[in-house]
Design an enzyme around this catalytic site. Structure first.
Site, PDB file in Angstrom:
ATOM      1  N   LYS A   1       0.857  -1.194   0.000  1.00 39.09           N
ATOM      2  CA  LYS A   1       0.000   0.000   0.000  1.00 39.09           C
ATOM      3  C   LYS A   1       0.884   1.232   0.000  1.00 39.09           C
ATOM      4  O   LYS A   1       2.009   1.192   0.509  1.00 39.09           O
ATOM      5  CB  LYS A   1      -0.882   0.020   1.258  1.00 39.09           C
ATOM      6  CG  LYS A   1      -2.091   0.902   1.121  1.00 39.09           C
ATOM      7  CD  LYS A   1      -3.194   0.223   0.332  1.00 39.09           C
ATOM      8  CE  LYS A   1      -4.410   1.101   0.149  1.00 39.09           C
ATOM      9  NZ  LYS A   1      -5.551   0.339  -0.366  1.00 39.09           N
TER      10      LYS A   1
HETATM   11  P1  NAD Z   1     -12.884   8.478  -2.551  1.00 42.58           P
HETATM   12  O1  NAD Z   1     -11.860   9.482  -2.224  1.00 42.58           O
HETATM   13  O2  NAD Z   1     -13.347   8.309  -3.954  1.00 42.58           O
HETATM   14  O3  NAD Z   1     -14.211   8.703  -1.680  1.00 42.58           O
HETATM   15  C1  NAD Z   1     -14.228   8.885  -0.299  1.00 42.58           C
HETATM   16  C2  NAD Z   1     -15.527   9.590   0.034  1.00 42.58           C
HETATM   17  O4  NAD Z   1     -15.661   9.670   1.446  1.00 42.58           O
HETATM   18  C3  NAD Z   1     -15.573  11.018  -0.504  1.00 42.58           C
HETATM   19  O5  NAD Z   1     -16.833  11.264  -1.087  1.00 42.58           O
HETATM   20  C4  NAD Z   1     -15.349  11.861   0.747  1.00 42.58           C
HETATM   21  O6  NAD Z   1     -15.954  13.144   0.660  1.00 42.58           O
HETATM   22  C5  NAD Z   1     -15.993  10.991   1.801  1.00 42.58           C
HETATM   23  N1  NAD Z   1     -15.486  11.256   3.149  1.00 42.58           N
HETATM   24  C6  NAD Z   1     -14.226  11.537   3.527  1.00 42.58           C
HETATM   25  N2  NAD Z   1     -14.158  11.729   4.853  1.00 42.58           N
HETATM   26  C7  NAD Z   1     -15.409  11.553   5.317  1.00 42.58           C
HETATM   27  C8  NAD Z   1     -15.985  11.608   6.605  1.00 42.58           C
HETATM   28  N3  NAD Z   1     -15.264  11.885   7.674  1.00 42.58           N
HETATM   29  N4  NAD Z   1     -17.309  11.360   6.719  1.00 42.58           N
HETATM   30  C9  NAD Z   1     -18.063  11.077   5.643  1.00 42.58           C
HETATM   31  N5  NAD Z   1     -17.571  11.014   4.400  1.00 42.58           N
HETATM   32  C10 NAD Z   1     -16.262  11.242   4.243  1.00 42.58           C
HETATM   33  O7  NAD Z   1     -12.316   7.102  -1.969  1.00 42.58           O
HETATM   34  P2  NAD Z   1     -12.699   5.622  -2.387  1.00 42.58           P
HETATM   35  O8  NAD Z   1     -11.754   5.177  -3.430  1.00 42.58           O
HETATM   36  O9  NAD Z   1     -14.161   5.519  -2.596  1.00 42.58           O
HETATM   37  O10 NAD Z   1     -12.286   4.831  -1.056  1.00 42.58           O
HETATM   38  C11 NAD Z   1     -13.137   4.761   0.076  1.00 42.58           C
HETATM   39  C12 NAD Z   1     -12.701   3.607   0.959  1.00 42.58           C
HETATM   40  O11 NAD Z   1     -12.734   2.403   0.184  1.00 42.58           O
HETATM   41  C13 NAD Z   1     -11.293   3.694   1.521  1.00 42.58           C
HETATM   42  O12 NAD Z   1     -11.274   3.086   2.795  1.00 42.58           O
HETATM   43  C14 NAD Z   1     -10.489   2.859   0.567  1.00 42.58           C
HETATM   44  O13 NAD Z   1      -9.310   2.343   1.155  1.00 42.58           O
HETATM   45  C15 NAD Z   1     -11.472   1.765   0.263  1.00 42.58           C
HETATM   46  N6  NAD Z   1     -11.194   1.042  -0.988  1.00 42.58           N
HETATM   47  C16 NAD Z   1     -11.176   1.684  -2.195  1.00 42.58           C
HETATM   48  C17 NAD Z   1     -10.943   0.965  -3.359  1.00 42.58           C
HETATM   49  C18 NAD Z   1     -10.995   1.599  -4.728  1.00 42.58           C
HETATM   50  O14 NAD Z   1     -10.951   0.850  -5.713  1.00 42.58           O
HETATM   51  N7  NAD Z   1     -11.102   2.895  -4.860  1.00 42.58           N
HETATM   52  C19 NAD Z   1     -10.691  -0.422  -3.289  1.00 42.58           C
HETATM   53  C20 NAD Z   1     -10.730  -1.047  -2.052  1.00 42.58           C
HETATM   54  C21 NAD Z   1     -10.986  -0.303  -0.912  1.00 42.58           C
END
Ligand code: NAD
Length: 476
Positions: free
Chosen positions: A107
């Site tokens: 990561k």
């Molecule tokens: P992203 O940046 O696209 O979205 C995150 C969202 O959460 C945003 O809309 C943001 O405004 C919101 N947010 C941030 N802080 C917040 C808070 N305190 N309260 C409420 N909302 C809040 O990120 P993502 O890619 O969707 O990732 C989200 C989670 O999923 C992370 O934990 C990431 O590790 C996990 N994840 C993502 C992927 C991927 O393919 N993108 C894969 C596996 C896991």
């Protein structure tokens, strides 16, 4: 509540790992070898922006190299730190093992608020960060392959791929140094939606097992179920969109950075996403009730809670007040180890992160294979498949004519049956298969062995057994 009782994210992952290995029979010492993070590289670099030099701190952690390349996203957020990156790298090891993606876990993270920078500035920062990692083989098609995570997406992955190509101009596999790229830059159809799509497939599979539903105090279908989602970013948006528009679930709460929206009749996910894009947050959205204290909406009564934003949002402080029957961890580590105990004792079923959000790495795996094979998925088979189907359709048409009014083909059958699978269909099919198979494996362990209290322990057991087998093959 004693704040000391709350472990850090990495400690939480360790505790969950230990809970699983305590009911396994691993050779002495192997448990510790699997648990620890092999290495974490910290880099500080400067970029001249707006007339002055800005110094940035980034990390790339490699948890386990039992298989290579190692795989894991790169996150852009102000809260990025070594503890977090190591926890996420460990989760990647277990996740890849659970869904049989042939990778070790890694990561990366950059301590930055991407919203504070212009696109051209972010490009310079990303290229410089990528340069530092490529130099040390921490980005490399056969050793370490990043992907998007919080705060990064296709755009950043395209810059990283291009940076690698500039440094290794003759590497025919350069495209495969990173996944989550746009299609024009070697990406794959369905990668952007993959993690959210995987969450949907995971829930669909859960709902195929009435016994498991009963443990959560649920029954019936996804249709009409009340869902609260936290984070309408890449993962949360796609999961909520598909579950509401394709499965008929009701999104009754959306929690974002600046507050939450609630409406028991169901919220239009697409409309809220558009609103956020133009207004920067959910406040002011006219078709649902706005709640300024967003975190309180996590405690709203619902059937399914989908934390899809960040880690550590369900803690010892609020676990007791959660009123969902089922929580699916779309984000990584949204529930601390302490909260996990509280929720289990309350009878809440948790579909754990290492499984629930594995859709992203699964489709990244397909993209990496596509890049190495240098050919779009389905390019060889699609028309041949259509030609074979055409033969059958011709015979059915003959029968149709022969039987007259006694029998006729269903009107849309010919059109649907003749269409060979394109890349998106193949990707979705591979993802669906992966999510079903992994869930079935987990539930076999959950219900079939003693001392396995929940799906998380079951998931860790499946994953750790596979990692342990790899180490055994390596002579450890
Ligand atoms: P992203 O940046 O696209 O979205 C995150 C969202 O959460 C945003 O809309 C943001 O405004 C919101 N947010 C941030 N802080 C917040 C808070 N305190 N309260 C409420 N909302 C809040 O990120 P993502 O890619 O969707 O990732 C989200 C989670 O999923 C992370 O934990 C990431 O590790 C996990 N994840 C993502 C992927 C991927 O393919 N993108 C894969 C596996 C896991």
């Amino acid at each position: 509540m004693n704040p000391i009782a709350e472990p850090s994210f990495r400690e939480s992952v360790d505790l969950m790992f230990k809970r699983a290995v305590s009911v396994m029979d691993l050779p002495p010492g192997l448990e510790e070898k699997i648990r620890v993070c092999n290495s974490t590289y910290t880099v500080r670099f400067g970029v001249r922006l707006r007339g002055q030099i800005h110094t940035f701190t980034g990390y790339r952690s490699v948890h386990s190299e039992h298989m290579e390349p190692v795989k894991g996203g790169i996150r852009y957020a102000l809260g990025v730190n070594q503890d977090e990156v190591e926890a996420l790298a460990a989760l990647m090891t277990y996740k890849c093992a659970l869904v049989e993606a042939p990778f070790g876990g890694s990561k990366g993270g950059l301590r930055i608020d991407p919203r504070q920078y212009e696109e051209h500035e972010l490009e310079r920062i990303t290229r410089r960060f990528a340069y530092e990692l490529v130099k040390r083989d921490l980005i490399n098609p056969s050793q370490n392959v990043p992907a998007p995570d919080m705060g990064t997406g296709e755009r950043e992955m395209a810059w990283i791929a291009d940076q690698y190509r500039r440094m290794f101009t003759t590497d025919i596999n350069a495209h495969a140094c990173v996944t989550g790229k746009p299609i024009y830059a070697g990406g794959i159809e369905g990668r952007v939606e993959a993690t959210g799509r995987g969450v949907q497939y995971a829930l669909q599979e859960f709902f195929r097992h009435p016994e498991d539903l009963a443990v959560a105090g649920l029954s019936g279908q996804l249709e009409g179920k009340r869902i609260v989602v936290q984070g309408l970013g890449n993962v949360g948006y796609h999961a909520a969109l598909f579950l509401s528009t394709e499965d008929g679930a009701l999104i009754t709460g959306i929690v974002e950075r600046d507050g939450a929206l609630v409406d028991d009749r169901g919220i239009d996910v697409q409309a809220v996403r558009s609103w956020i894009e133009t207004h920067g947050g959910v406040a002011g959205y006219p078709h649902a009730t706005y709640v300024a204290e967003g975190a309180a909406v996590l405690e709203k009564e619902c059937d399914i809670l989908i934390p899809a934003a960040l880690e550590g949002v369900i803690t010892l402080q609020n676990a007791d007040r959660i009123r969902a029957n089922l929580i699916i961890e779309a984000a990584n580590g949204p529930i601390t180890a302490g909260a996990d105990d509280v929720l289990r004792n309350k009878g809440v079923v948790i579909i754990p992160d290492l499984y629930a959000n594995a859709g992203g790495v699964t489709v990244s795996y397909f993209e990496w294979v596509k890049n190495l094979s240098q050919i779009r998925l389905g390019r060889m088979q699609r028309r041949q498949e259509e030609a074979r189907h055409a033969l059958l359709v011709q015979e059915l048409e003959r029968l149709d004519r022969y039987l007259g009014d006694a029998w006729s083909m269903t009107p849309s059958f010919k059109e649907r049956y003749l269409k060979g699978a394109d890349e998106l269909e193949l990707v979705r099919s591979g993802l669906d298969d992966t999510m079903r198979t992994a869930y079935q494996k987990m539930r076999e362990v959950w219900h079939g062995r003693s001392n396995v209290p929940d799906l998380r322990v079951a998931g860790y057991i499946v994953a750790v057994e596979r990692v342990a087998m790899s180490y055994r093959d390596k002579g450890l």
